[in-house]
Design an enzyme around this catalytic site. Structure first.
Site, mmCIF file in Angstrom:
data_model
loop_
_atom_site.group_PDB
_atom_site.id
_atom_site.type_symbol
_atom_site.label_atom_id
_atom_site.label_comp_id
_atom_site.label_asym_id
_atom_site.label_seq_id
_atom_site.Cartn_x
_atom_site.Cartn_y
_atom_site.Cartn_z
ATOM 1 N N PHE A 5 0.864 -1.180 0.000
ATOM 2 C CA PHE A 5 0.000 0.000 0.000
ATOM 3 C C PHE A 5 0.901 1.230 0.000
ATOM 4 O O PHE A 5 1.641 1.476 0.951
ATOM 5 C CB PHE A 5 -0.942 0.068 1.211
ATOM 6 N N LYS B 255 2.160 11.157 7.456
ATOM 7 C CA LYS B 255 1.323 10.880 8.629
ATOM 8 C C LYS B 255 1.807 11.600 9.901
ATOM 9 O O LYS B 255 1.531 12.776 10.056
ATOM 10 C CB LYS B 255 1.171 9.369 8.807
ATOM 11 N N ASP C 287 9.134 2.824 2.161
ATOM 12 C CA ASP C 287 7.963 3.632 2.471
ATOM 13 C C ASP C 287 7.684 3.482 3.964
ATOM 14 O O ASP C 287 7.172 2.461 4.420
ATOM 15 C CB ASP C 287 6.768 3.168 1.630
HETATM 16 C C1 LIG Z 1 -1.038 5.941 4.417
HETATM 17 C C2 LIG Z 1 0.062 5.429 3.575
HETATM 18 C C3 LIG Z 1 0.383 6.022 2.338
HETATM 19 C C4 LIG Z 1 -0.434 7.121 1.712
HETATM 20 O O1 LIG Z 1 -0.510 8.259 2.504
HETATM 21 P P1 LIG Z 1 -1.675 9.332 2.197
HETATM 22 O O2 LIG Z 1 -1.341 10.486 3.089
HETATM 23 O O3 LIG Z 1 -2.964 8.667 2.567
HETATM 24 O O4 LIG Z 1 -1.602 9.652 0.749
HETATM 25 C C5 LIG Z 1 1.475 5.539 1.635
HETATM 26 N N1 LIG Z 1 2.206 4.525 2.123
HETATM 27 C C6 LIG Z 1 1.928 3.922 3.301
HETATM 28 C C7 LIG Z 1 2.796 2.814 3.776
HETATM 29 C C8 LIG Z 1 0.829 4.335 4.053
HETATM 30 O O5 LIG Z 1 0.523 3.715 5.194
#
Ligand SMILES: *Cc1c(COP(=O)(O)O)cnc(C)c1O
Length: 400
Positions: A140, A254, A225
């Site tokens: 994701f 985040k 990520d």
């Molecule tokens: C939440 C998340 C994203 C995307 O972040 P957004 O602010 O919702 O665009 C990308 N990678 C990971 C691992 C995430 O948990």
């Protein structure tokens, strides 16, 4: 207006691209949130780790209010007096040479992908238009069209094609599969140290170390990520620190704002982020003074309040207690720090009904991937609060 009134309004006027629990929140403080009926809940999701510092943290609130009153936005057509300080403080904290600020997590991922491609052409010498990027099954990384193009979740893709070429996926946790998929045109491998949305999936020990070595040997950039796993969530500043692996690029977001505002960034070195020349890339709000002031304070709170250590200690305690629950519904408890997944057996009837039952008991969490309950409270949580939560969790997991 009561809960049902708000739900009816939202259902009428707002697109139905989420299926939230039917609780309408109006206030938050630390680990607690309150709904419009005055009920209090322990937040065991933390907005997918965006509120690691707790809701409405007073220090971050103060920094935000002061900066909002002074100067919220300049655009990058002009400079501001907050971005340089954020860049310096973030690089000093994480040990990278440079950062590039954006807003959402998906934008940080897009930025890393663009940097990797340009690096591939300019530094690695890949022929024009041939760059390949490898990601993992179950990934994701966000919801833009290019990112969902390499998702393996059918629902994320169905109806949204055609997709951006140049991506392929390999099994998560399988370093040999990565090595086999690399070609001379591969510029990067992008991976989550723990797959959060994928169901709190932890790769085998040594995976990231082997991945690092394979990337080095093939002149492939390693992009981690850490948007969900970074900034203390797993009990280290970055989840990759558990294996002492340093990626070439890392995306964060985040908790970078403590939940006050969308702030994300890519961290890397000069050779890689140096590929961006003026005009190559940008965002009107990226690196704005309000975002920068908020992020500066959010990072200081993480460090000053010892939240990373607390996540490690409280996470170990919570996981240990969860492992001792003798419920026929539980298949496996896995996690690191305060990112914990309780995988239920298929015959348990799905995780959603347990999340609903926990809501009734005053604890908010969310199912991920149908059979997994994700527990990820703010990192400011105390042992007494975890005990309070465990009473409810035990009770709900022991129900029929
Ligand atoms: C939440 C998340 C994203 C995307 O972040 P957004 O602010 O919702 O665009 C990308 N990678 C990971 C691992 C995430 O948990």
């Amino acid at each position: 207006m009561n809960t049902q009134d708000y739900i009816a309004l939202e259902n009428q006027y707002n697109a139905h691209n989420y299926k939230p629990l039917d609780v309408v929140l109006e206030r938050g403080e630390g680990i607690w949130v309150w709904d419009v009926e005055g009920n209090r809940y322990l937040d065991f999701l933390s907005a997918y780790s965006a509120v690691n510092q707790g809701h409405s943290h007073p220090r971050i609130l103060k920094a935000m209010m002061e900066q909002a009153a002074r100067l919220p936005l300049t655009s990058r057509a002009f400079r501001n007096d907050q971005l340089p300080l954020l860049a310096q403080e973030l690089c000093e904290l994480t040990g990278y040479e440079m950062m590039l600020p954006m807003n959402s997590g998906a934008e940080a991922v897009e930025t890393a992908l663009k940097a990797a491609r340009k690096w591939g052409y300019e530094v690695k010498g890949v022929a024009a238009g041939q760059a390949e990027i490898i990601a993992c099954e179950g990934n994701f990384h966000g919801r833009t069209i290019s990112i969902i193009g390499f998702s393996t979740e059918a629902q994320y893709r169905n109806g949204f094609g055609p997709f951006t070429p140049g991506f392929k996926t390999v099994a998560y946790g399988d370093a040999d599969a990565l090595e086999a998929a690399i070609t001379p045109n591969t510029v990067a491998f992008m991976v989550e140290p723990i797959q959060g949305e994928g169901g709190v999936v932890i790769p085998p020990d040594g995976y990231l170390k082997r991945v690092r070595e394979i990337c080095d040997r093939n002149q492939v950039l390693l992009i981690l990520d850490e948007i969900q796993t970074g900034l203390g969530r797993t009990g280290q500043l970055m989840a990759a620190d558990w294996e002492q692996v340093r990626p070439d690029m890392v995306t964060i977001g985040k908790a970078l704002s403590g939940g006050f505002y969308p702030v994300s960034a890519v961290l890397s070195n000069r050779e890689i982020l140096g590929v961006f020349k003026p005009g190559d890339h940008g965002s009107t709000f990226g690196g704005n003074p309000l975002a920068s002031a908020i992020a500066r304070e959010a990072l200081k709170v993480l460090v000053d309040e010892g939240l990373i250590t607390n996540a490690r200690e409280m996470g170990a305690y919570l996981k240990g207690r969860l492992e001792r629950i003798e419920s026929d519904h539980i298949n496996e408890v896995r996690g690191r720090g305060l990112l914990i997944g309780v995988e239920l057996k298929p015959q348990a009837g799905g995780a959603r009904r347990f999340a609903e039952a926990l809501k009734q008991e005053g604890l908010l969490c969310k199912e991920t991937h149908q059979h997994v309950l994700r527990f990820a409270p703010p990192l400011v949580i105390t042992r007494a609060d975890i005990d309070w939560a465990l009473e409810r969790i035990e009770q709900v997991l022991l129900m029929a």
